[in-house]
Design a protein around this motif. Structure first.
Motif, mmCIF file in Angstrom:
data_model
loop_
_atom_site.group_PDB
_atom_site.id
_atom_site.type_symbol
_atom_site.label_atom_id
_atom_site.label_comp_id
_atom_site.label_asym_id
_atom_site.label_seq_id
_atom_site.Cartn_x
_atom_site.Cartn_y
_atom_site.Cartn_z
ATOM 1 N N VAL A 1 10.002 16.001 -1.702
ATOM 2 C CA VAL A 1 9.045 15.399 -2.617
ATOM 3 C C VAL A 1 7.737 16.194 -2.551
ATOM 4 C CG1 VAL A 1 7.757 13.332 -3.180
ATOM 5 C CG2 VAL A 1 10.084 13.138 -2.261
ATOM 6 N N PRO A 2 7.304 16.739 -3.668
ATOM 7 C CA PRO A 2 6.088 17.572 -3.645
ATOM 8 C C PRO A 2 4.829 16.826 -3.215
ATOM 9 C CG PRO A 2 7.356 17.957 -5.637
ATOM 10 C CD PRO A 2 7.966 16.776 -4.970
ATOM 11 N N LEU A 3 4.691 15.554 -3.643
ATOM 12 C CA LEU A 3 3.528 14.768 -3.286
ATOM 13 C C LEU A 3 3.984 13.450 -2.689
ATOM 14 C CD1 LEU A 3 1.027 15.098 -6.289
ATOM 15 C CD2 LEU A 3 0.891 16.203 -4.062
ATOM 16 N N GLN A 4 3.380 13.069 -1.594
ATOM 17 C CA GLN A 4 3.743 11.826 -0.920
ATOM 18 C C GLN A 4 2.493 10.981 -0.724
ATOM 19 O OE1 GLN A 4 7.049 11.328 0.071
ATOM 20 N NE2 GLN A 4 6.597 9.229 0.644
ATOM 21 N N ALA A 5 2.458 9.813 -1.385
ATOM 22 C CA ALA A 5 1.323 8.905 -1.264
ATOM 23 C C ALA A 5 1.633 7.819 -0.251
ATOM 24 C CB ALA A 5 1.003 8.283 -2.617
ATOM 25 N N SER A 6 0.598 7.360 0.430
ATOM 26 C CA SER A 6 0.769 6.306 1.421
ATOM 27 C C SER A 6 -0.541 5.554 1.589
ATOM 28 C CB SER A 6 1.203 6.899 2.766
ATOM 29 O OG SER A 6 0.218 7.785 3.255
ATOM 30 N N GLY A 7 -0.471 4.422 2.277
ATOM 31 C CA GLY A 7 -1.671 3.681 2.612
ATOM 32 C C GLY A 7 -1.871 2.387 1.861
ATOM 33 N N GLY A 8 -1.013 2.086 0.911
ATOM 34 C CA GLY A 8 -1.155 0.841 0.178
ATOM 35 C C GLY A 8 -0.841 -0.370 1.035
ATOM 36 N N GLY A 9 -1.172 -1.539 0.510
ATOM 37 C CA GLY A 9 -0.901 -2.754 1.244
ATOM 38 C C GLY A 9 -1.671 -3.924 0.680
ATOM 39 N N LEU A 10 -1.682 -4.991 1.443
ATOM 40 C CA LEU A 10 -2.391 -6.214 1.050
ATOM 41 C C LEU A 10 -3.744 -6.246 1.745
ATOM 42 C CD1 LEU A 10 -2.458 -9.055 -0.244
ATOM 43 C CD2 LEU A 10 -1.334 -9.900 1.841
ATOM 44 N N VAL A 11 -4.784 -6.503 0.968
ATOM 45 C CA VAL A 11 -6.133 -6.571 1.523
ATOM 46 C C VAL A 11 -6.875 -7.720 0.853
ATOM 47 C CG1 VAL A 11 -7.022 -4.888 -0.145
ATOM 48 C CG2 VAL A 11 -8.206 -5.221 2.038
ATOM 49 N N GLN A 12 -7.768 -8.328 1.586
ATOM 50 C CA GLN A 12 -8.545 -9.433 1.038
ATOM 51 C C GLN A 12 -9.677 -8.923 0.153
ATOM 52 O OE1 GLN A 12 -9.861 -11.863 4.334
ATOM 53 N NE2 GLN A 12 -7.909 -12.959 4.421
ATOM 54 N N PRO A 13 -10.127 -9.716 -0.796
ATOM 55 C CA PRO A 13 -11.272 -9.321 -1.619
ATOM 56 C C PRO A 13 -12.469 -8.966 -0.735
ATOM 57 C CG PRO A 13 -10.211 -11.242 -2.555
ATOM 58 C CD PRO A 13 -9.544 -11.003 -1.235
ATOM 59 N N GLY A 14 -13.139 -7.897 -1.122
ATOM 60 C CA GLY A 14 -14.261 -7.402 -0.334
ATOM 61 C C GLY A 14 -13.866 -6.425 0.756
ATOM 62 N N GLY A 15 -12.588 -6.284 0.972
ATOM 63 C CA GLY A 15 -12.098 -5.400 2.021
ATOM 64 C C GLY A 15 -12.005 -3.954 1.587
ATOM 65 N N SER A 16 -11.512 -3.129 2.493
ATOM 66 C CA SER A 16 -11.393 -1.694 2.253
ATOM 67 C C SER A 16 -9.985 -1.231 2.553
ATOM 68 C CB SER A 16 -12.374 -0.915 3.143
ATOM 69 O OG SER A 16 -13.718 -1.238 2.840
ATOM 70 N N LEU A 17 -9.637 -0.122 1.922
ATOM 71 C CA LEU A 17 -8.334 0.488 2.127
ATOM 72 C C LEU A 17 -8.460 1.976 1.845
ATOM 73 C CD1 LEU A 17 -5.646 -0.924 2.873
ATOM 74 C CD2 LEU A 17 -5.032 -0.840 0.456
ATOM 75 N N ARG A 18 -7.695 2.775 2.561
ATOM 76 C CA ARG A 18 -7.726 4.218 2.336
ATOM 77 C C ARG A 18 -6.325 4.721 2.020
ATOM 78 N NH1 ARG A 18 -8.829 9.381 6.268
ATOM 79 N NH2 ARG A 18 -10.230 10.522 4.885
ATOM 80 N N LEU A 19 -6.187 5.312 0.864
ATOM 81 C CA LEU A 19 -4.921 5.902 0.457
ATOM 82 C C LEU A 19 -4.915 7.388 0.803
ATOM 83 C CD1 LEU A 19 -4.466 4.307 -3.087
ATOM 84 C CD2 LEU A 19 -3.844 3.364 -0.851
ATOM 85 N N SER A 20 -3.747 7.892 1.113
ATOM 86 C CA SER A 20 -3.589 9.308 1.401
ATOM 87 C C SER A 20 -2.502 9.893 0.508
ATOM 88 C CB SER A 20 -3.198 9.529 2.863
ATOM 89 O OG SER A 20 -4.190 9.049 3.740
ATOM 90 N N CYS A 21 -2.646 11.154 0.176
ATOM 91 C CA CYS A 21 -1.629 11.852 -0.606
ATOM 92 C C CYS A 21 -1.484 13.248 -0.028
ATOM 93 C CB CYS A 21 -2.027 11.912 -2.066
ATOM 94 S SG CYS A 21 -0.846 12.792 -3.115
ATOM 95 N N ALA A 22 -0.284 13.569 0.408
ATOM 96 C CA ALA A 22 -0.033 14.854 1.043
ATOM 97 C C ALA A 22 0.945 15.669 0.208
ATOM 98 C CB ALA A 22 0.531 14.640 2.439
ATOM 99 N N ALA A 23 0.611 16.919 0.006
ATOM 100 C CA ALA A 23 1.535 17.831 -0.667
ATOM 101 C C ALA A 23 2.510 18.392 0.368
ATOM 102 C CB ALA A 23 0.772 18.955 -1.336
ATOM 103 N N SER A 24 3.685 18.703 -0.075
ATOM 104 C CA SER A 24 4.693 19.238 0.842
ATOM 105 C C SER A 24 4.271 20.594 1.383
ATOM 106 C CB SER A 24 6.031 19.357 0.125
ATOM 107 O OG SER A 24 6.053 20.521 -0.678
ATOM 108 N N GLY A 25 4.888 21.008 2.456
ATOM 109 C CA GLY A 25 4.573 22.281 3.066
ATOM 110 C C GLY A 25 4.871 23.482 2.193
ATOM 111 N N ARG A 26 5.638 23.266 1.133
ATOM 112 C CA ARG A 26 5.972 24.368 0.216
ATOM 113 C C ARG A 26 4.850 24.669 -0.766
ATOM 114 N NH1 ARG A 26 9.669 23.820 -3.334
ATOM 115 N NH2 ARG A 26 9.563 21.550 -3.510
ATOM 116 N N VAL A 27 3.865 23.788 -0.812
ATOM 117 C CA VAL A 27 2.754 23.967 -1.754
ATOM 118 C C VAL A 27 1.697 24.872 -1.127
ATOM 119 C CG1 VAL A 27 0.873 22.828 -2.978
ATOM 120 C CG2 VAL A 27 3.131 21.740 -2.864
ATOM 121 N N VAL A 28 1.299 25.895 -1.868
ATOM 122 C CA VAL A 28 0.294 26.815 -1.326
ATOM 123 C C VAL A 28 -1.052 26.693 -2.030
ATOM 124 C CG1 VAL A 28 2.015 28.465 -0.547
ATOM 125 C CG2 VAL A 28 1.063 28.696 -2.838
#
Length: 121
Positions: A1-28
Motif C-alpha cells: 500500500v503506497p500510503l498508510q493512514a492511522s490514528g483515528g478513533g473515538l474522542v470526546q468533544p473538545g479533545g485532540s487526536l493526531r493522524l499519521s500517514c506514511a508512504a511506503s519505503g518504495r516512495v522516493v
C-alpha cells in the motif's frame, strides 16, 4: 500500500487526536500532501494541504484548530486536530501528489485508506 493512514478513533468533544500517514519505503519523492475527509452523506472535502517546501492551507472550518506537519525525510504527513467537535466526525483520507517510486514509476496522485474519526460524548 503506497500510503498508510492511522490514528483515528473515538474522542470526546473538545479533545485532540493526531493522524499519521506514511508512504511506503518504495516512495522516493512526493510533492504536495493533504488530508481530506468525508462525513456520512456528504462529499469528500479538503481539510488541509502542505507543499514540499512547507506552505500550508486549511479549510475555513478547521483553521486555528488543525495543523498539518510533514516530515519529508520520512515521507510522512500528520494531522494534529485540536478542539474537536462532533462536526469533525468523518473518515479521513491522506493524499499525495506527484509521487515518484524507486523503480521509476510516477503517479499523479495516490490515496491512502481512510481512518475513522468519531467525536462524541
Amino acid at each position: 500500500v503506497p500510503l498508510q493512514a492511522s490514528g483515528g478513533g473515538l474522542v470526546q468533544p473538545g479533545g485532540s487526536l493526531r493522524l499519521s500517514c506514511a508512504a511506503s519505503g518504495r516512495v522516493v519523492s512526493i510533492d504536495d500532501m493533504a488530508w481530506y475527509r468525508q462525513a456520512p452523506g456528504k462529499q469528500r472535502e479538503l481539510v488541509a494541504r502542505i507543499t514540499r517546501s512547507g506552505s500550508t492551507m486549511y479549510a475555513d472550518s478547521v483553521k486555528g484548530r488543525f495543523t498539518i506537519p510533514r516530515d519529508n525525510a520520512k515521507n510522512m504527513v500528520y494531522l494534529q486536530m485540536n478542539s474537536l467537535s462532533p462536526q469533525d466526525t468523518a473518515v479521513y483520507y491522506c493524499n499525495a501528489a506527484k509521487v515518484v517510486f524507486s523503480d521509476g514509476l510516477r503517479l499523479r496522485e495516490v490515496w491512502g485508506q481512510g481512518t475513522l474519526v468519531t467525536v462524541s460524548s
